[in-house]
Design a protein around this motif. Structure first.
Motif, PDB file in Angstrom:
ATOM      1  N   ALA A 209      -9.392   8.476  -8.563  1.00 22.64           N
ATOM      2  CA  ALA A 209     -10.139   8.394  -9.816  1.00 22.64           C
ATOM      3  C   ALA A 209      -9.221   8.345 -11.041  1.00 22.64           C
ATOM      4  O   ALA A 209      -9.626   7.888 -12.108  1.00 22.64           O
ATOM      5  N   THR A 210      -7.987   8.823 -10.892  1.00 20.95           N
ATOM      6  CA  THR A 210      -7.073   8.791 -12.040  1.00 20.95           C
ATOM      7  C   THR A 210      -6.558   7.376 -12.302  1.00 20.95           C
ATOM      8  O   THR A 210      -5.846   7.162 -13.282  1.00 20.95           O
ATOM      9  N   GLY A 211      -6.916   6.444 -11.429  1.00 24.07           N
ATOM     10  CA  GLY A 211      -6.484   5.056 -11.623  1.00 24.07           C
ATOM     11  C   GLY A 211      -4.993   4.870 -11.410  1.00 24.07           C
ATOM     12  O   GLY A 211      -4.297   4.336 -12.274  1.00 24.07           O
ATOM     13  N   PRO A 212      -4.469   5.313 -10.258  1.00 25.96           N
ATOM     14  CA  PRO A 212      -3.020   5.269 -10.043  1.00 25.96           C
ATOM     15  C   PRO A 212      -2.522   3.874  -9.661  1.00 25.96           C
ATOM     16  O   PRO A 212      -3.279   3.066  -9.136  1.00 25.96           O
ATOM     17  N   ASP A 213      -1.241   3.635  -9.932  1.00 29.37           N
ATOM     18  CA  ASP A 213      -0.584   2.435  -9.408  1.00 29.37           C
ATOM     19  C   ASP A 213       0.095   2.773  -8.092  1.00 29.37           C
ATOM     20  O   ASP A 213       0.224   1.936  -7.221  1.00 29.37           O
ATOM     21  N   LEU A 214       0.549   4.014  -8.011  1.00 40.00           N
ATOM     22  CA  LEU A 214       1.215   4.478  -6.791  1.00 40.00           C
ATOM     23  C   LEU A 214       0.579   5.800  -6.371  1.00 40.00           C
ATOM     24  O   LEU A 214       0.518   6.749  -7.148  1.00 40.00           O
ATOM     25  N   LEU A 215       0.095   5.811  -5.136  1.00 37.46           N
ATOM     26  CA  LEU A 215      -0.598   6.987  -4.624  1.00 37.46           C
ATOM     27  C   LEU A 215       0.290   7.640  -3.579  1.00 37.46           C
ATOM     28  O   LEU A 215       0.747   6.986  -2.651  1.00 37.46           O
ATOM     29  N   LEU A 216       0.538   8.949  -3.748  1.00 43.03           N
ATOM     30  CA  LEU A 216       1.328   9.683  -2.770  1.00 43.03           C
ATOM     31  C   LEU A 216       0.372  10.535  -1.945  1.00 43.03           C
ATOM     32  O   LEU A 216      -0.192  11.498  -2.455  1.00 43.03           O
ATOM     33  N   LEU A 217       0.155  10.166  -0.697  1.00 41.96           N
ATOM     34  CA  LEU A 217      -0.827  10.871   0.135  1.00 41.96           C
ATOM     35  C   LEU A 217      -0.108  11.789   1.110  1.00 41.96           C
ATOM     36  O   LEU A 217       0.638  11.334   1.966  1.00 41.96           O
ATOM     37  N   ASP A 218      -0.377  13.093   0.976  1.00 40.90           N
ATOM     38  CA  ASP A 218       0.295  14.064   1.835  1.00 40.90           C
ATOM     39  C   ASP A 218      -0.648  14.513   2.947  1.00 40.90           C
ATOM     40  O   ASP A 218      -1.493  15.377   2.744  1.00 40.90           O
ATOM     41  N   GLU A 219      -0.504  13.906   4.102  1.00 36.86           N
ATOM     42  CA  GLU A 219      -1.280  14.272   5.294  1.00 36.86           C
ATOM     43  C   GLU A 219      -2.781  14.323   5.051  1.00 36.86           C
ATOM     44  O   GLU A 219      -3.434  15.331   5.284  1.00 36.86           O
ATOM     45  N   VAL A 220      -3.322  13.222   4.562  1.00 34.23           N
ATOM     46  CA  VAL A 220      -4.773  13.219   4.324  1.00 34.23           C
ATOM     47  C   VAL A 220      -5.555  13.115   5.629  1.00 34.23           C
ATOM     48  O   VAL A 220      -6.770  13.232   5.634  1.00 34.23           O
ATOM     49  N   MET A 221      -4.865  12.895   6.758  1.00 36.53           N
ATOM     50  CA  MET A 221      -5.610  12.754   8.012  1.00 36.53           C
ATOM     51  C   MET A 221      -5.435  13.944   8.942  1.00 36.53           C
ATOM     52  O   MET A 221      -6.067  14.002   9.992  1.00 36.53           O
ATOM     53  N   ALA A 222      -4.585  14.888   8.555  1.00 33.80           N
ATOM     54  CA  ALA A 222      -4.346  16.039   9.429  1.00 33.80           C
ATOM     55  C   ALA A 222      -5.635  16.816   9.628  1.00 33.80           C
ATOM     56  O   ALA A 222      -6.389  17.043   8.685  1.00 33.80           O
ATOM     57  N   GLY A 223      -5.887  17.193  10.850  1.00 34.97           N
ATOM     58  CA  GLY A 223      -7.062  18.021  11.139  1.00 34.97           C
ATOM     59  C   GLY A 223      -8.357  17.249  11.274  1.00 34.97           C
ATOM     60  O   GLY A 223      -9.417  17.849  11.427  1.00 34.97           O
ATOM     61  N   LEU A 224      -8.281  15.924  11.232  1.00 33.67           N
ATOM     62  CA  LEU A 224      -9.513  15.144  11.359  1.00 33.67           C
ATOM     63  C   LEU A 224      -9.706  14.705  12.814  1.00 33.67           C
ATOM     64  O   LEU A 224      -8.751  14.587  13.578  1.00 33.67           O
ATOM     65  N   THR A 225     -10.947  14.413  13.170  1.00 30.31           N
ATOM     66  CA  THR A 225     -11.232  13.892  14.513  1.00 30.31           C
ATOM     67  C   THR A 225     -10.812  12.420  14.540  1.00 30.31           C
ATOM     68  O   THR A 225     -10.670  11.789  13.486  1.00 30.31           O
ATOM     69  N   PRO A 226     -10.597  11.867  15.736  1.00 36.10           N
ATOM     70  CA  PRO A 226     -10.183  10.458  15.820  1.00 36.10           C
ATOM     71  C   PRO A 226     -11.120   9.506  15.062  1.00 36.10           C
ATOM     72  O   PRO A 226     -10.663   8.564  14.411  1.00 36.10           O
ATOM     73  N   THR A 227     -12.405   9.747  15.121  1.00 33.79           N
ATOM     74  CA  THR A 227     -13.345   8.888  14.385  1.00 33.79           C
ATOM     75  C   THR A 227     -13.084   8.988  12.892  1.00 33.79           C
ATOM     76  O   THR A 227     -13.037   7.982  12.178  1.00 33.79           O
ATOM     77  N   GLU A 228     -12.936  10.228  12.421  1.00 37.86           N
ATOM     78  CA  GLU A 228     -12.683  10.434  10.998  1.00 37.86           C
ATOM     79  C   GLU A 228     -11.369   9.790  10.590  1.00 37.86           C
ATOM     80  O   GLU A 228     -11.264   9.198   9.511  1.00 37.86           O
ATOM     81  N   VAL A 229     -10.370   9.878  11.481  1.00 36.62           N
ATOM     82  CA  VAL A 229      -9.068   9.265  11.163  1.00 36.62           C
ATOM     83  C   VAL A 229      -9.240   7.772  10.947  1.00 36.62           C
ATOM     84  O   VAL A 229      -8.762   7.215   9.951  1.00 36.62           O
ATOM     85  N   SER A 230      -9.976   7.110  11.849  1.00 42.00           N
ATOM     86  CA  SER A 230     -10.072   5.663  11.676  1.00 42.00           C
ATOM     87  C   SER A 230     -10.875   5.308  10.434  1.00 42.00           C
ATOM     88  O   SER A 230     -10.606   4.290   9.783  1.00 42.00           O
ATOM     89  N   GLU A 231     -11.818   6.175  10.049  1.00 40.65           N
ATOM     90  CA  GLU A 231     -12.526   5.940   8.778  1.00 40.65           C
ATOM     91  C   GLU A 231     -11.564   6.015   7.602  1.00 40.65           C
ATOM     92  O   GLU A 231     -11.572   5.151   6.725  1.00 40.65           O
ATOM     93  N   VAL A 232     -10.729   7.071   7.602  1.00 41.88           N
ATOM     94  CA  VAL A 232      -9.796   7.242   6.485  1.00 41.88           C
ATOM     95  C   VAL A 232      -8.760   6.115   6.480  1.00 41.88           C
ATOM     96  O   VAL A 232      -8.370   5.630   5.420  1.00 41.88           O
TER      97      VAL A 232
END
Lengths: 340, 248
Positions: free
Chosen positions: B150-173
Motif C-alpha cells: 500500500a505504500t506504493g514501493p518500487d522495491l519490496l523487501l519480503l522477509d519470509e512471507v511464506m513461512a508457516g503457511l500450508t502448501p496451498t497458501e504458499v502457492s497462493e502467495v
C-alpha cells in the motif's frame, strides 16, 4: 453505529449541554456539570497522547500549571488582557510539551520511563514555582484583582459581576466552549492521517516506521496538541478562581485527574473521557451524599472509591465504559458495533 | 536499482554479516536464501535503515541508504516486511493497510479506499473490518504484504512471507508475489520455502554465516558444492557426487 448516527449523537449531546442552564435551575447541579466538563477536557488532553498515542503521561499538570501561571502572571505583572494572555499561555504549554517530548522521544523513552520523566518534570516545575519567588510569588501564589465593574466583565474575562446570566453561567459556557473545541479536534484527529499515524505508532512503532511514519514527529505532534488542550483548562481555572499557587498548578492531583477519566471511560475514543468524567464525578458525589447521610461527613471517601473503581475497570473492562456500551449495543442490535 | 556493497555488522563478538554484496535490477525477483542464523534478516534490517552497518554501503537510485531512517527509506520507495509479523492489533485490517497507503495519500477517505482495493487484490476482502489481532498466521502474513504494498514501493523487501503457511497458501502467495512483480514492483525476498524460491526468483543469493557464498539462477545454485555443504554439512557435496548426483 454508523458515522452519521454518531455525529447525530454528538449534536444531541452538545445541544443538551448548551441548553442545560435553561432547564436546570439548581446552581449546585450546574456546578457539578461544570466541574465534570473541566475534568473531561483534561481527560481528552491526556487521551490524545495516552489513549491514541500510547504514551502514558503522569505529569499532565505541567501543561495545566504552565498555562495557569502564564495566564495569571501576564495579567498580574503587566496588566495584559486575559484574551491576549491566553495565547501566550497556550504557546508556553506547547513549548514545554515540545521540550519534554523532544527529550523523551529523542531517546526512545517509552512506557513507565516516559511516565516517570513527565512526573519528574512536573515536580521540577513545582519546585521552581515555589522557589523562583521573584517571578512566581513563590508559595504565596498569584492572586488576581477582582473586577467589580460590570462594564468590563468581558474585557477582564471575569463573570462575577457580569449581570445575572453571565454571573451564573459565564464560566459554565467558557468550559463548554473549550470542551466542544477540544472534542471536535479529537474527532477530526481520529479521522485524519495524523491520527492514523499516531495509532499506528501506539500499536507498533517499528512497523509504523517501516511504513513511512516518522514516529518521533508524530509523538511530538501529539504531545503539543495535548498540551494545547490542557493549557485551556489552566486558562479557565485562573479566570474562574483568580488564583494559582505551586500546589494547584503542578501538584499531582491534576495529573491524576487527567488520566482517570479516559482510562475509566475508554482509552483512544472521543467519548471515553467525557463518559469517564461523568461516571467518576457522579459516583463521587453519590458516595459523599450517601455516606454523609448514614454517618457523618467523611472527607476522602470518594477518593477511596475512585481507587476501587480504577482497579475494577483495569481488571475487568480493558476498553473502559465505552467498551461496555459497545458490547451492550451489539447485543441489542445483534449487528456490528464499532467503538464510539 | 539496488546495490549492496561490502556490508558488515558485528554484534559483540558475533560477525552477523561480513562483507556481503548483492545487486537487484529493476523488474527482477531476487531471492536471498541461507540456513537459519546466516544473517539474512540482519542484512534486510541494514538495507531498510533499522540497523546501522559497521561498514559498507547500500546504493539505491544514486543515493546511499546508510544513515537514513526507516521512514525516509520507505518514502523513497524501499519497503520491508517483518519476518515476525507486526500487525497493528487493535486496528482493523482496512485501517492497517490504510496506514501504508497514507505514505503517499493524505486524505483519509482516499487512503481507506486504496486500502480496501489492495486488501481485495490480496484476497482479504472479507476480512477488511476484522481487527488485525484476530487474523490467522496466513492472514497476518498477507496483511504484512498488503501494508507494505500500500505504500506504493518500487522495491519490496519480503522477509519470509511464506513461512508457516500450508502448501496451498504458499502457492497462493507465490501467485500474489508474481502479480506484484508483473505490476512493476521489484522484489527482493528472503525465503526458506524452496518451492517458492525455485518458481519465483530470477536470481538467487546464498548467505551462510554472514558471508555471501553463491549467486546465480535458482537451478544452478542447488548444484553448487558450497551451497550443498552449507545446508547439509561438510562433505555432503562429495557424497552426493559419488552417488552420481541422485538421491539427495
Amino acid at each position: 453505529m454508523s458515522e452519521r448516527a454518531r455525529l447525530m449523537g454528538w449534536a444531541l449531546l452538545a445541544t443538551v449541554l448548551v441548553l442545560l442552564p435553561f432547564g436546570v435551575t439548581s446552581g449546585r447541579w450546574i456546578d457539578f456539570v461544570e466541574l465534570t466538563l473541566f475534568v473531561a477536557v483534561m481527560g481528552q488532553a491526556w487521551n490524545i497522547l495516552g489513549g491514541y498515542g500510547g504514551q502514558y503521561s503522569f505529569g499532565h499538570a505541567l501543561f495545566f500549571g504552565t498555562a495557569a501561571y502564564i495566564q495569571a502572571l501576564l495579567q498580574f505583572r503587566y496588566g495584559i488582557s486575559p484574551w491576549v494572555a491566553m495565547w501566550f499561555a497556550a504557546a508556553g504549554s506547547i513549548a514545554v510539551g515540545a521540550f519534554v517530548g523532544y527529550l523523551s522521544f529523542r531517546y526512545g523513552l517509552r512506557g513507565s520511563y516516559f511516565a516517570l520523566i513527565t512526573l519528574a518534570f512536573a515536580e521540577a516545575f513545582h519546585v521552581l514555582a515555589r522557589s523562583l519567588i521573584s517571578v512566581t510569588e513563590g508559595g504565596r501564589g498569584v492572586q488576581l484583582a477582582l473586577n467589580q465593574d460590570p462594564e468590563r466583565a468581558i474585557a477582564t474575562f471575569q463573570f462575577t459581576f457580569a449581570g445575572e446570566f453571565l454571573q451564573a453561567y459565564g464560566y459554565y459556557y467558557t468550559i463548554l466552549i473549550i470542551l466542544l473545541l477540544a472534542y471536535a479536534a479529537t474527532w477530526w484527529m481520529e479521522r485524519s492521517r495524523f491520527g492514523a499515524s499516531l495509532m499506528a505508532v501506539r500499536e507498533n512503532e517499528d512497523a509504523a516506521e517501516a511504513l513511512g511514519i516518522n514516529a518521533f514527529r508524530v509523538k511530538i505532534g501529539a504531545i503539543c496538541l495535548s498540551a494545547a488542550i490542557m493549557s485551556m483548562t489552566g486558562v479557565y481555572y485562573v479566570q474562574k478562581f483568580l488564583f494559582v499557587d505551586p500546589g494547584i498548578a503542578y501538584g499531582p492531583s491534576k495529573s491524576v485527574e487527567a488520566l482517570f477519566a479516559p482510562i475509566i471511560g475508554g482509552l483512544g475514543t472521543v467519548l471515553g473521557p467525557l463518559l469517564g468524567a461523568f461516571f467518576i464525578h457522579g459516583v463521587g458525589e453519590f458516595a459523599k451524599e450517601a455516606i454523609g447521610a448514614v454517618w457523618e461527613e467523611r472527607p476522602g471517601v470518594d477518593l477511596i472509591l475512585f481507587g476501587v473503581i480504577l482497579i475494577l475497570v483495569l481488571g475487568f473492562l480493558p476498553r473502559g465504559l465505552v467498551g461496555l456500551l459497545d458490547t451492550a449495543w451489539r447485543r441489542l442490535t445483534g449487528g456490528r458495533g464499532g467503538h464510539a | 536499482m539496488l546495490e549492496v556493497i561490502g556490508l558488515s555488522k558485528t554484534f559483540g563478538g558475533l560477525k552477523a554479516v561480513q562483507d556481503a554484496s548483492l545487486k537487484v535490477d529493476r523488474g527482477e525477483i531476487v531471492s536471498l536464501i541461507g540456513p537459519n542464523g546466516a544473517g539474512k534478516t540482519t542484512l534486510f534490517a541494514m538495507i531498510s535503515g533499522f540497523l546501522k552497518p559497521d561498514s559498507g554501503s547500500v546504493r539505491y537510485g544514486g543515493r546511499d541508504l546508510v544513515g537514513m531512517k526507516p521512514h525516509e527509506i520507505c518514502l523513497i520507495g524501499v519497503v520491508r516486511t517483518f519476518q515476525v509479523v507486526q500487525p497493528f492489533a487493535n486496528l482493523s485490517v482496512r485501517e492497517n493497510i490504510a496506514v501504508g497507503a497514507h505514505a503517499r495519500i493524505r486524505s483519509r477517505a482516499d487512503a481507506l479506499g486504496r486500502a480496501a482495493e489492495i486488501g481485495r487484490r490480496l484476497g482479504m476482502g472479507k476480512m477488511l473490518d476484522q481487527p488485525a489481532g484476530a487474523l490467522t498466521v496466513a492472514g497476518r502474513k498477507r496483511l504484512e504484504l498488503a501494508r507494505a504494498l500500500a505504500t506504493g514501493p518500487d522495491l519490496l523487501l519480503l522477509d519470509e512471507v511464506m513461512a508457516g503457511l500450508t502448501p496451498t497458501e504458499v502457492s497462493e502467495v507465490v501467485n500474489l508475489v508474481r502479480g506484484i512483480q508483473e505490476a512493476g514492483t521489484t522484489i527482493l525476498l528472503i525465503e526458506h520455502v524452496m518451492q517458492a524460491v525455485m518458481s519465483l526468483s530470477d536470481r538467487t543469493y546464498v548467505l551462510n554465516q554472514g558471508r555471501m557464498i553463491a549467486e546465480g539462477t535458482p537451478k544452478s545454485i542447488t548444484s553448487t558444492p558450497e551451497v550443498i555443504e552449507a545446508y547439509l554439512g561438510h562433505g555432503a557435496a562429495a557424497r552426493i557426487a559419488a552417488q552420481g548426483g541422485g538421491g539427495a
